[in-house]
Design a protein around this motif. Structure first.
Motif, PDB file in Angstrom:
ATOM      1  N   GLN A 119     -18.886  -4.731 -11.569  1.00 19.51           N
ATOM      2  CA  GLN A 119     -18.426  -5.888 -12.338  1.00 19.51           C
ATOM      3  C   GLN A 119     -17.052  -5.625 -12.932  1.00 19.51           C
ATOM      4  O   GLN A 119     -16.170  -6.492 -12.864  1.00 19.51           O
ATOM      5  N   ASP A 120     -16.852  -4.457 -13.513  1.00 21.07           N
ATOM      6  CA  ASP A 120     -15.553  -4.114 -14.099  1.00 21.07           C
ATOM      7  C   ASP A 120     -14.453  -4.117 -13.037  1.00 21.07           C
ATOM      8  O   ASP A 120     -13.353  -4.604 -13.288  1.00 21.07           O
ATOM      9  N   HIS A 121     -14.777  -3.581 -11.879  1.00 10.49           N
ATOM     10  CA  HIS A 121     -13.774  -3.536 -10.810  1.00 10.49           C
ATOM     11  C   HIS A 121     -13.420  -4.942 -10.325  1.00 10.49           C
ATOM     12  O   HIS A 121     -12.249  -5.278 -10.166  1.00 10.49           O
ATOM     13  N   TYR A 122     -14.428  -5.765 -10.106  1.00 12.59           N
ATOM     14  CA  TYR A 122     -14.168  -7.144  -9.679  1.00 12.59           C
ATOM     15  C   TYR A 122     -13.341  -7.892 -10.723  1.00 12.59           C
ATOM     16  O   TYR A 122     -12.464  -8.689 -10.383  1.00 12.59           O
ATOM     17  N   VAL A 174      -5.229  -0.658  -2.782  1.00 12.75           N
ATOM     18  CA  VAL A 174      -4.756   0.464  -3.604  1.00 12.75           C
ATOM     19  C   VAL A 174      -5.567   0.563  -4.887  1.00 12.75           C
ATOM     20  O   VAL A 174      -5.985   1.663  -5.285  1.00 12.75           O
ATOM     21  N   CYS A 175      -5.824  -0.561  -5.525  1.00 16.73           N
ATOM     22  CA  CYS A 175      -6.608  -0.551  -6.760  1.00 16.73           C
ATOM     23  C   CYS A 175      -7.998   0.021  -6.496  1.00 16.73           C
ATOM     24  O   CYS A 175      -8.509   0.832  -7.282  1.00 16.73           O
ATOM     25  N   GLY A 176      -8.601  -0.353  -5.394  1.00 21.00           N
ATOM     26  CA  GLY A 176      -9.904   0.180  -5.045  1.00 21.00           C
ATOM     27  C   GLY A 176      -9.867   1.675  -4.793  1.00 21.00           C
ATOM     28  O   GLY A 176     -10.759   2.413  -5.228  1.00 21.00           O
ATOM     29  N   ALA A 177      -8.841   2.136  -4.108  1.00 22.41           N
ATOM     30  CA  ALA A 177      -8.720   3.567  -3.834  1.00 22.41           C
ATOM     31  C   ALA A 177      -8.527   4.365  -5.119  1.00 22.41           C
ATOM     32  O   ALA A 177      -9.050   5.471  -5.253  1.00 22.41           O
ATOM     33  N   LEU A 178      -7.785   3.795  -6.064  1.00 21.25           N
ATOM     34  CA  LEU A 178      -7.475   4.523  -7.293  1.00 21.25           C
ATOM     35  C   LEU A 178      -8.504   4.322  -8.402  1.00 21.25           C
ATOM     36  O   LEU A 178      -8.705   5.215  -9.226  1.00 21.25           O
ATOM     37  N   ARG A 195      -5.571  11.226  -3.923  1.00 23.46           N
ATOM     38  CA  ARG A 195      -6.985  10.910  -3.678  1.00 23.46           C
ATOM     39  C   ARG A 195      -7.411  11.309  -2.262  1.00 23.46           C
ATOM     40  O   ARG A 195      -8.475  10.915  -1.796  1.00 23.46           O
ATOM     41  N   GLY A 196      -6.535  12.030  -1.571  1.00 20.95           N
ATOM     42  CA  GLY A 196      -6.875  12.503  -0.228  1.00 20.95           C
ATOM     43  C   GLY A 196      -6.601  11.510   0.880  1.00 20.95           C
ATOM     44  O   GLY A 196      -7.055  11.691   2.008  1.00 20.95           O
ATOM     45  N   THR A 226       0.827  -1.208   0.000  1.00 22.08           N
ATOM     46  CA  THR A 226       0.000   0.000   0.000  1.00 22.08           C
ATOM     47  C   THR A 226       0.862   1.258   0.000  1.00 22.08           C
ATOM     48  O   THR A 226       0.641   2.179  -0.806  1.00 22.08           O
ATOM     49  N   LEU A 227       1.846   1.308   0.880  1.00 24.06           N
ATOM     50  CA  LEU A 227       2.678   2.512   1.000  1.00 24.06           C
ATOM     51  C   LEU A 227       3.616   2.718  -0.184  1.00 24.06           C
ATOM     52  O   LEU A 227       4.100   3.829  -0.395  1.00 24.06           O
ATOM     53  N   ALA A 228       3.828   1.680  -0.968  1.00 27.07           N
ATOM     54  CA  ALA A 228       4.613   1.857  -2.200  1.00 27.07           C
ATOM     55  C   ALA A 228       3.877   2.763  -3.180  1.00 27.07           C
ATOM     56  O   ALA A 228       4.477   3.290  -4.114  1.00 27.07           O
TER      57      ALA A 228
END
Length: 174
Positions: free
Chosen positions: A104-107, A87-91, A53-54, A43-45
């Motif tokens: 669906q696209d995210h999953y 990270v993928c979810g946050a971005l 994203r705040g 995550t921190l990488a």
């Protein structure tokens, strides 16, 4: 993504005045060796991206802290994989609960990232990745000694997960 955004400057050589940049995987490996858990290291990488994203570095470390050791040392889904998904979810994640196509696209993206990790490492389950190594589920983490780092694949798994996500994000930029 620019070079500056995808890596941290680690060395500025006086000869050429050029900068050597670390990959996200190298950053994750170093963060794990500094004492962050596997999920935090991945995550921190991406802390610079999350900050856009705040999400502060401190908040990111806290959000990822529960996923180390396969979710609180239960040895379930590898914390590196959880960090990659976080990270993928946050971005790129969806926020509208009624956005079925976006969900669906995210999953689908998450499944592709996890499948790539599994293809490269044989599993995405912590206890399987630690097969043959002490992988008890007590909540007490092991002391971080040289022996600990030598016997565990976790630093390399963190590097792998971060590199997979970095490649994914670079593909989106094309």
């Amino acid at each position: 993504m620019t070079e500056e955004k995808t890596a941290e400057v680690v060395e500025n050589t006086e000869k050429k005045g050029s900068a050597c940049l670390k990959s996200r995987g190298e950053l994750a490996r170093e963060l794990f060796r500094e004492g962050y858990n596997c999920s935090q290291a991945v995550t921190l990488a991406f802390a610079d991206e999350l900050e856009t994203r705040g999400i502060s570095r401190e908040m990111a470390a806290g959000l990822a802290s529960s996923f180390g050791g396969g979710l609180g040392r239960l040895r379930e889904v590898c914390g590196c994989v959880s960090g990659m998904a976080l990270v993928c979810g946050a971005l790129e994640g969806y926020t509208d609960p009624k956005a079925a196509a976006e969900k669906q696209d995210h999953y689908k993206r998450i499944q592709k990232l996890v499948t790539t990790f599994k293809d490269e490492n044989g599993s995405y389950i912590c206890r399987e990745l630690l097969s043959g190594i002490n992988s008890d589920t007590t909540p007490v983490p092991e002391a971080r000694t040289e022996s600990y780092y030598k016997k565990r694949p976790c630093a390399e798994l963190a590097a792998c997960a971060a590199d997979i996500l970095e490649r994914h994000l670079e593909e989106l930029q094309k």
